[in-house]
Design a protein around this motif. Structure first.
Motif, PDB file in Angstrom:
ATOM      1  N   ILE A  21       0.866  -1.132  -0.094  1.00 21.02           N
ATOM      2  CA  ILE A  21      -0.125   0.433  -0.131  1.00 21.02           C
ATOM      3  C   ILE A  21       0.747   1.468   0.019  1.00 21.02           C
ATOM      4  O   ILE A  21       1.607   1.327   1.068  1.00 21.02           O
ATOM      5  N   PRO A  23       1.220   5.419  -0.736  1.00 25.50           N
ATOM      6  CA  PRO A  23       0.573   6.971  -1.035  1.00 25.50           C
ATOM      7  C   PRO A  23       0.704   7.099  -2.172  1.00 25.50           C
ATOM      8  O   PRO A  23       1.858   7.205  -3.287  1.00 25.50           O
ATOM      9  N   TYR A 144      -6.986   3.490  -3.480  1.00 28.92           N
ATOM     10  CA  TYR A 144      -7.745   3.905  -1.886  1.00 28.92           C
ATOM     11  C   TYR A 144      -8.579   4.841  -1.171  1.00 28.92           C
ATOM     12  O   TYR A 144      -7.928   6.323  -1.645  1.00 28.92           O
ATOM     13  N   ASN A 146      -8.155   8.166   0.914  1.00 27.60           N
ATOM     14  CA  ASN A 146      -6.913   8.735   1.621  1.00 27.60           C
ATOM     15  C   ASN A 146      -6.167   8.657   0.305  1.00 27.60           C
ATOM     16  O   ASN A 146      -4.958   9.014   1.148  1.00 27.60           O
ATOM     17  N   ASP A 147      -6.511   8.014  -0.772  1.00 28.31           N
ATOM     18  CA  ASP A 147      -5.517   8.565  -1.209  1.00 28.31           C
ATOM     19  C   ASP A 147      -3.938   7.295  -1.532  1.00 28.31           C
ATOM     20  O   ASP A 147      -3.464   7.572  -1.456  1.00 28.31           O
ATOM     21  N   GLU A 148      -4.385   6.748  -0.940  1.00 30.74           N
ATOM     22  CA  GLU A 148      -3.215   4.891  -1.396  1.00 30.74           C
ATOM     23  C   GLU A 148      -3.929   4.061  -2.045  1.00 30.74           C
ATOM     24  O   GLU A 148      -5.040   4.279  -2.695  1.00 30.74           O
TER      25      GLU A 148
END
Length: 167
Positions: A21, A23, A144, A146-148
């Protein structure tokens, strides 16, 4: 960067899925551009029944980017998921050009926040067949909240027991 290993235990063995994962702002240029293309593709979704817009974008080996979005139909399940629209377009228009990477994003129609866009079983099987057809895997990026971005080095990691595939 968070790296996680998912392990499914069964009576006869185990299946391990490696993913990372990351950012969004830490992705490489190519990966970030592909996620952006998938974000743009979702605006072409026809999703009047689910109100859930999904966009997908594939980077081909020659640098071509192919995009697709979910296309719903009143006669359910006649519609298609964004992943399949994108992959079938790539396969039919660029049959000899391998897919390097696929990005998928999903948003509820009235939200600016991404939802996890885990592909359905049908899309996972299509990914497996595309990898089999081109005789090599492709990377999968799933946006995902939250910009992940969940990154799988092989789309086949989503489906450890595919229907007759070697990759």
């Amino acid at each position: 960067m968070l790296s996680i290993e998912y392990v499914y235990m069964s009576r006869t063995g185990k299946v391990e899925i490696d993913y990372t994962i990351v950012p969004l702002n830490e992705l490489g240029k190519e990966e970030a551009a592909l996620v952006k293309s998938a974000l743009q593709a979702r605006f072409t979704a026809h999703a009047p029944y689910s109100n859930f817009q999904v966009g997908a974008a594939a980077l081909l080996a020659d640098g071509t980017v192919v995009a697709g979005s979910n296309q719903e139909n009143r006669s359910f399940p006649a519609g298609l998921c964004a992943e399949r629209v994108c992959l079938y377009h790539a396969s039919s228009n660029y049959p000899d050009t391998p897919i390097e990477m696929l990005a998928v994003v999903a948003f509820p129609a009235k939200s600016e926040v991404a939802e996890p866009a885990h592909p359905c079983g049908g899309c996972r099987q299509v990914m497996m067949e595309m990898q089999h057809k081109q005789r090599r895997p492709f990377k999968l990026l799933l946006l995902y909240p939250n910009d992940e971005v969940l990154v799988l080095e092989k789309a086949s990691d989503l489906m450890p027991f595919p229907f007759e595939s070697e990759i």
